[in-house]
Design an enzyme around this catalytic site. Structure first.
Site, PDB file in Angstrom:
ATOM      1  N   GLY A  40      -8.440 -17.899  -5.980  1.00 37.50           N
ATOM      2  CA  GLY A  40      -9.860 -17.591  -6.037  1.00 37.50           C
ATOM      3  C   GLY A  40     -10.113 -16.095  -6.045  1.00 37.50           C
ATOM      4  O   GLY A  40      -9.184 -15.291  -5.968  1.00 37.50           O
ATOM      5  N   ASP A  41     -11.403 -15.767  -6.130  1.00 36.58           N
ATOM      6  CA  ASP A  41     -11.841 -14.373  -6.206  1.00 36.58           C
ATOM      7  C   ASP A  41     -12.794 -14.126  -5.031  1.00 36.58           C
ATOM      8  O   ASP A  41     -13.862 -14.748  -4.967  1.00 36.58           O
ATOM      9  CB  ASP A  41     -12.557 -14.180  -7.554  1.00 36.58           C
ATOM     10  CG  ASP A  41     -13.245 -12.843  -7.675  1.00 36.58           C
ATOM     11  OD1 ASP A  41     -13.070 -11.983  -6.777  1.00 36.58           O
ATOM     12  OD2 ASP A  41     -13.972 -12.644  -8.658  1.00 36.58           O
ATOM     13  N   PHE A  42     -12.412 -13.241  -4.116  1.00 37.13           N
ATOM     14  CA  PHE A  42     -13.249 -13.052  -2.918  1.00 37.13           C
ATOM     15  C   PHE A  42     -14.611 -12.420  -3.222  1.00 37.13           C
ATOM     16  O   PHE A  42     -15.478 -12.389  -2.364  1.00 37.13           O
ATOM     17  CB  PHE A  42     -12.517 -12.348  -1.783  1.00 37.13           C
ATOM     18  CG  PHE A  42     -11.779 -11.054  -2.088  1.00 37.13           C
ATOM     19  CD1 PHE A  42     -12.364 -10.019  -2.783  1.00 37.13           C
ATOM     20  CD2 PHE A  42     -10.479 -10.878  -1.601  1.00 37.13           C
ATOM     21  CE1 PHE A  42     -11.683  -8.833  -3.026  1.00 37.13           C
ATOM     22  CE2 PHE A  42      -9.787  -9.683  -1.840  1.00 37.13           C
ATOM     23  CZ  PHE A  42     -10.390  -8.665  -2.557  1.00 37.13           C
TER      24      PHE A  42
ATOM     25  N   HIS B 218      -9.954  -1.697   2.831  1.00 38.24           N
ATOM     26  CA  HIS B 218      -9.737  -0.272   2.538  1.00 38.24           C
ATOM     27  C   HIS B 218      -9.540  -0.002   1.040  1.00 38.24           C
ATOM     28  O   HIS B 218      -9.521   1.141   0.621  1.00 38.24           O
ATOM     29  CB  HIS B 218      -8.601   0.313   3.397  1.00 38.24           C
ATOM     30  CG  HIS B 218      -7.221  -0.067   2.970  1.00 38.24           C
ATOM     31  ND1 HIS B 218      -6.104   0.577   3.475  1.00 38.24           N
ATOM     32  CD2 HIS B 218      -6.757  -1.022   2.123  1.00 38.24           C
ATOM     33  CE1 HIS B 218      -5.024   0.036   2.925  1.00 38.24           C
ATOM     34  NE2 HIS B 218      -5.387  -0.937   2.121  1.00 38.24           N
TER      35      HIS B 218
HETATM   36  C1  LIG Z   1      -3.537  -4.251  -0.286  1.00 35.61           C
HETATM   37  S1  LIG Z   1      -3.148  -5.939  -0.604  1.00 35.61           S
HETATM   38  C2  LIG Z   1      -3.094  -6.602   1.031  1.00 35.61           C
HETATM   39  C3  LIG Z   1      -2.165  -7.765   1.144  1.00 35.61           C
HETATM   40  C4  LIG Z   1      -2.008  -8.344   2.561  1.00 35.61           C
HETATM   41  N1  LIG Z   1      -3.276  -8.716   3.144  1.00 35.61           N
HETATM   42  C5  LIG Z   1      -1.262  -7.399   3.461  1.00 35.61           C
HETATM   43  O1  LIG Z   1      -1.748  -7.078   4.538  1.00 35.61           O
HETATM   44  O2  LIG Z   1      -0.161  -6.974   3.088  1.00 35.61           O
HETATM   45  C6  LIG Z   1      -4.693  -6.579  -1.234  1.00 35.61           C
HETATM   46  C7  LIG Z   1      -4.593  -8.008  -1.720  1.00 35.61           C
HETATM   47  O3  LIG Z   1      -5.882  -8.445  -2.165  1.00 35.61           O
HETATM   48  C8  LIG Z   1      -5.690  -9.295  -3.289  1.00 35.61           C
HETATM   49  N2  LIG Z   1      -6.918  -9.286  -4.085  1.00 35.61           N
HETATM   50  C9  LIG Z   1      -7.401  -8.267  -4.840  1.00 35.61           C
HETATM   51  N3  LIG Z   1      -8.557  -8.605  -5.439  1.00 35.61           N
HETATM   52  C10 LIG Z   1      -8.801  -9.895  -5.063  1.00 35.61           C
HETATM   53  C11 LIG Z   1      -9.872 -10.788  -5.347  1.00 35.61           C
HETATM   54  N4  LIG Z   1     -10.887 -10.418  -6.126  1.00 35.61           N
HETATM   55  N5  LIG Z   1      -9.835 -12.024  -4.777  1.00 35.61           N
HETATM   56  C12 LIG Z   1      -8.786 -12.399  -3.968  1.00 35.61           C
HETATM   57  N6  LIG Z   1      -7.751 -11.565  -3.649  1.00 35.61           N
HETATM   58  C13 LIG Z   1      -7.751 -10.330  -4.201  1.00 35.61           C
HETATM   59  C14 LIG Z   1      -4.524  -8.669  -4.023  1.00 35.61           C
HETATM   60  O4  LIG Z   1      -3.902  -9.598  -4.890  1.00 35.61           O
HETATM   61  C15 LIG Z   1      -3.623  -8.191  -2.882  1.00 35.61           C
HETATM   62  O5  LIG Z   1      -2.645  -9.148  -2.532  1.00 35.61           O
END
Ligand SMILES: C[S@@+](CC[C@H](N)C(=O)[O-])C[C@H]1O[C@@H](n2cnc3c(N)ncnc32)[C@H](O)[C@@H]1O
Length: 181
Positions: free
Chosen positions: A64-66, A83
């Protein structure tokens, strides 16, 4: 993080943007009565590590897409997610979490919360890196309180961990729609 926060014994935790799911695995190992959802982009899911829990029906991965919506939960975890994004984008993600919270639920943000003074802190280095790489950056506790407010949440506590991360918890703010106080 899994040690430092008092996750509920039962219910559902949704790890929003957990990457490979390592944090979710650690949380569920410590809470046998808790279920979990790894919520991620399709591109991030193929290599997830939820199999480390064995054949465990408590856990699943959901694409999904947050920025659209997130699955219902008693706890939404956002570790190293906010962040990456601007305040406006973070308010949208946090608002989507609030809307999907079960009664009595909470949103838990894990980021390198910056001290407000001038002392050295790992989060300040990370802040510089984020400034170069993404539209977001690290935030102070006061920044999180403002951001939560925009999302209809109230900051309840900010907890330190053994590392440089902080855990910032929010609950639905009275008066926010839909009301769940
Ligand atoms: C910086 S990483 C953090 C990963 C993990 N939470 C950690 O602490 O290592 C950000 C994560 O957000 C996910 N992400 C980015 N855009 C997203 C979206 N629109 N919907 C869902 N997940 C998303 C990315 O795929 C990535 O795995």
């Amino acid at each position: 993080m899994a040690e430092a926060y008092d996750f509920p014994e039962t219910g559902t935790v949704v790890d929003v943007g957990d990457g490979l799911g390592g944090l979710l695995v650690e949380i569920l190992r410590r809470r046998p009565g808790l279920g979990g959802v790894l919520f991620e982009l399709a591109s991030a899911l193929p290599d997830h590590v939820l199999g480390e829990l064995g054949d465990d029906s408590r856990v699943r991965a959901q694409v999904g897409d947050f920025f659209g919506s997130v699955p219902p939960a008693d706890v939404h975890v956002l570790e190293y997610v906010l962040h990456d994004w601007t305040d406006e984008q973070c308010a949208r993600i946090s608002r989507n979490c609030r809307r999907a919270l079960n009664e009595g639920g909470r949103v838990v943000v894990v980021d390198a919360a910056l001290p407000s003074g001038n002392e050295p802190h790992f989060g300040k280095l990370l802040d510089l890196m984020m400034m170069v790489a993404v539209p977001g950056g690290e935030r102070t506790e006061a920044d999180f309180a403002r951001l939560f407010d925009q999302a209809g949440l109230r900051l309840t506590r900010a907890l330190p961990t053994d590392g440089s991360l902080s855990i910032v918890e929010g609950v639905p703010r009275c008066g926010a729609r839909p009301v769940r106080c």
